[in-house]
Design a protein around this motif. Structure first.
Motif, short mmCIF file in Angstrom:
data_model
loop_
_atom_site.label_atom_id
_atom_site.label_comp_id
_atom_site.label_asym_id
_atom_site.label_seq_id
_atom_site.Cartn_x
_atom_site.Cartn_y
_atom_site.Cartn_z
N ARG A 70 0.83 -1.20 0.00
CA ARG A 70 0.00 0.00 0.00
C ARG A 70 0.87 1.25 0.00
NH1 ARG A 70 -5.62 1.26 -0.05
NH2 ARG A 70 -6.07 -0.46 1.37
N ARG A 71 1.90 1.19 0.81
CA ARG A 71 2.80 2.34 0.91
C ARG A 71 3.42 2.63 -0.46
NH1 ARG A 71 8.20 3.64 2.21
NH2 ARG A 71 8.45 5.05 4.00
N ALA A 72 3.92 1.59 -1.09
CA ALA A 72 4.58 1.76 -2.39
C ALA A 72 3.59 2.29 -3.43
CB ALA A 72 5.17 0.43 -2.84
N ALA A 73 2.39 1.78 -3.37
CA ALA A 73 1.39 2.22 -4.35
C ALA A 73 1.04 3.69 -4.16
CB ALA A 73 0.13 1.36 -4.22
N GLN A 74 0.92 4.10 -2.92
CA GLN A 74 0.59 5.50 -2.67
C GLN A 74 1.72 6.42 -3.11
OE1 GLN A 74 -1.03 6.12 1.40
NE2 GLN A 74 -2.95 6.14 0.26
N ALA B 57 -6.55 10.45 2.98
CA ALA B 57 -5.96 11.76 3.25
C ALA B 57 -4.46 11.76 2.94
CB ALA B 57 -6.19 12.15 4.72
N THR B 58 -3.81 10.67 3.25
CA THR B 58 -2.38 10.57 2.94
C THR B 58 -2.14 10.67 1.45
OG1 THR B 58 -2.05 9.16 4.88
CG2 THR B 58 -0.30 9.18 3.23
N VAL B 85 0.44 20.96 4.48
CA VAL B 85 -0.34 20.39 3.38
C VAL B 85 -1.14 19.18 3.86
CG1 VAL B 85 -0.18 19.24 1.14
CG2 VAL B 85 1.25 21.24 1.62
N THR B 86 -0.49 18.34 4.65
CA THR B 86 -1.14 17.13 5.12
C THR B 86 -2.27 17.44 6.10
OG1 THR B 86 0.95 15.95 4.85
CG2 THR B 86 -0.73 14.89 6.20
N THR B 87 -2.02 18.39 6.97
CA THR B 87 -3.09 18.78 7.89
C THR B 87 -4.29 19.30 7.11
OG1 THR B 87 -1.47 19.36 9.59
CG2 THR B 87 -3.68 20.27 9.85
N ASN B 88 -4.04 20.09 6.10
CA ASN B 88 -5.14 20.58 5.27
C ASN B 88 -5.85 19.42 4.57
OD1 ASN B 88 -4.85 23.28 5.89
ND2 ASN B 88 -3.48 23.70 4.18
N ALA B 89 -5.08 18.46 4.12
CA ALA B 89 -5.70 17.30 3.47
C ALA B 89 -6.59 16.54 4.45
CB ALA B 89 -4.63 16.37 2.91
N CYS B 90 -6.13 16.44 5.67
CA CYS B 90 -6.94 15.77 6.69
C CYS B 90 -8.22 16.55 6.98
CB CYS B 90 -6.14 15.59 7.98
SG CYS B 90 -4.75 14.45 7.83
N LEU B 91 -8.08 17.84 7.08
CA LEU B 91 -9.27 18.67 7.33
C LEU B 91 -10.24 18.55 6.16
CD1 LEU B 91 -7.55 21.82 8.87
CD2 LEU B 91 -8.81 20.04 10.07
N ASP B 92 -9.70 18.52 4.96
CA ASP B 92 -10.55 18.33 3.79
C ASP B 92 -11.26 16.98 3.86
OD1 ASP B 92 -9.88 20.78 2.78
OD2 ASP B 92 -8.35 20.03 1.41
N GLU B 93 -10.51 15.97 4.24
CA GLU B 93 -11.08 14.63 4.32
C GLU B 93 -12.20 14.59 5.36
OE1 GLU B 93 -10.45 12.15 2.39
OE2 GLU B 93 -11.72 10.69 3.42
#
Lengths: 286, 202
Positions: A70-74, B57-58, B85-93
């Motif tokens: 999963r990690r690699a795919a992401q 989100a990731t 960016v990630t925090t924003n993505a989480c908030l969006d999610e």
């Protein structure tokens, strides 16, 4: 000095802030506005520190990482976006929350116009005798266990206007390749379809499709209410709202509904897709 | 990508990798993203309280990072920018999903129990286990949750969190303190961590 009258006079907020600062190696006095804590207050701060420390430890507990595959795919899906960056900003914006609030308000007039356009389009199509069974809710697929065989009504890869009379294909369909999961496929589809189909033109034509491959038995979650965008006899396996420029869109990944659906809660449904091919619908307006 | 080139990238600092990635070096980008993936996922996991949502989100965050890389000017550390960016993505999610406090079903696949969690440190209190902390975090408003998670899961200091969240440091320390207090209250009231607790907004 007599300790008896020195009951805590600091507020709860001050005591908790002092405790929190102590946990983080800061000086608790910073929370006290120059106030010298009494012995009772010191004891209270210590007690609260111990209480909060268990919370800190729990939040800090290690998070199990995704599987290697999963990690690699992401990572692969993300890296594939290299070189496709759009410096003009016509992509999902990276912004602070303070900047995002005005954007939501800015969309409101467009949403009103889109709603009016949709109503008119539906009325016109009804007058011309066109059918709209594609919009019927797939309530039969909700809850419990259901297995629906794929039929010829399953939307093909081509972007034919079968989701509503006001829709028409934006361009030829795009085969996006293989992805680890529906989320990655949806993200890629949104990216691929955004520049050519969803940034200009009347709202009623803002629809595009693509397809991609995800592993069999892909599972994800979705709200049952969101399945209504997809054609009948299909199962939505991914649904998300996004913003392209200032335009809100909905990205829906669907597949022939051959999978079992297991209800796990009142609000969400786990969908297991027993097919390798999913189709993507990027739709505007919502 | 050759092994030698990969090792060479592994030795490079973030700013070098960013510059190379901005110039189109795919292997540098791979190294950059891979280097920070686990922490970005952990941030998403704690922010969303659900593994599937965290993965979504990731993914969104990673794509946003890659697509935003040409506009990243290096004024902030790459990690700070990436966390933002990630925090924003989480908030969006969270906004997309219309997240509400919900019961955690026994067969819920999002239950945060996994092989990697066994033996997690400092969890000697049965009332503060992984299940309950996820449920408790979901009860916090996202703003408080973000501050607590950035501090306690990622170990950012107050100044870094202030930069990530675009907040004054004083607000950050206040949110952390009040968020922790709210979590303690939730956990004490609901040792099983069920989502039956009342909405708590510190």
């Amino acid at each position: 000095m007599n300790d008896r009258p020195s009951r805590p006079t600091l507020s709860d907020d001050q005591l908790d802030l002092a405790a929190s600062l102590a946990i983080d190696g800061q000086d608790p006095a910073d929370a006290l506005d120059g106030h010298m804590p009494t012995p009772a207050e010191r004891r209270e701060i210590e007690a609260r520190t111990a209480r909060l420390r268990s919370v800190v430890d729990a939040v800090a507990a290690p998070v199990a990482p995704p599987t290697t595959e999963r990690r690699a795919a992401q990572l692969e899906a993300a890296a594939a976006a290299l070189g496709r960056a759009d410096p003009s900003g016509a992509v999902t914006p990276i912004s602070t929350r303070t900047r995002r609030r005005p954007r939501a308000r800015a969309v409101a007039p467009w949403a009103v116009a889109a709603a009016i356009a949709a109503v008119i389009a539906v009325a016109v199509s009804a007058l011309t005798g066109q059918k709209h069974e594609r919009y019927a809710a797939t309530s039969a697929a909700e809850g419990g266990t259901a297995t629906v065989a794929p039929t010829t009504t399953v939307a093909p890869v081509a972007g034919v206007p079968q989701y509503g009379a006001q829709s028409k294909p934006a361009t030829a369909p795009t085969d996006l390749g293989s992805f680890a999961d529906a989320g990655a496929l949806a993200a890629r589809a949104r990216d691929a379809l955004s520049s050519r189909a969803l940034t200009a033109g009347p709202a009623a034509t803002q629809r595009a499709t693509a397809s991609g491959t995800v592993p069999a038995s892909t599972s994800t979650t979705c709200s049952s209410a969101l399945r209504r965008l997809a054609p009948r006899d299909t199962t939505v396996v991914y649904d998300a709202e996004a913003v392209l420029g200032t335009n809100p869109v909905r990205v829906v990944v669907y597949a022939p509904a051959t999978g079992a659906q297991t209800s796990t809660s009142t609000s969400r449904t786990l969908v297991v897709v027993d097919t390798a091919t999913c189709h993507v619908l990027v739709d505007r307006p919502l | 990508m050759t092994a030698g080139r990969g090792r060479a990238h592994a030795d490079r600092a973030d700013p070098e990798l960013v510059a190379a990635a901005q110039a189109g070096d795919r292997t540098a980008l791979d190294e950059l993203l891979g280097r920070h993936y686990d922490r970005l996922h952990a941030l998403c996991r704690r922010m969303t309280g659900d593994e599937q949502d965290a993965l979504d989100a990731t993914q969104e965050a990673l794509i946003a990072i890659v697509r935003g890389l040409p506009r990243y000017d290096g004024r902030a550390a790459f990690t700070t920018w990436a966390y933002r960016v990630t925090t924003n993505a989480c908030l969006d999610e969270l906004r997309r999903r219309g997240r509400r406090p919900r019961p955690v079903a026994p067969d819920d696949t999002s239950a945060p129990l996994g092989p990697g969690d066994v033996g997690a440190p400092s969890l000697d209190q049965s009332s503060v286990d992984r299940l309950s902390i996820d449920a408790a975090l979901r009860e916090l408003s996202p703003e408080f949750r973000a501050a607590v998670v950035l501090r306690d899961q990622l170990g950012l200091d107050y100044a870094e969190i202030a930069e990530v969240l675009d907040l004054p440091p004083g607000t950050v320390r206040s949110r952390i303190a009040r968020g922790r207090r709210a979590l303690a209250t939730i956990l004490e009231r609901n040792p099983a961590g069920a989502g039956t607790v009342e909405e708590t907004t510190p």
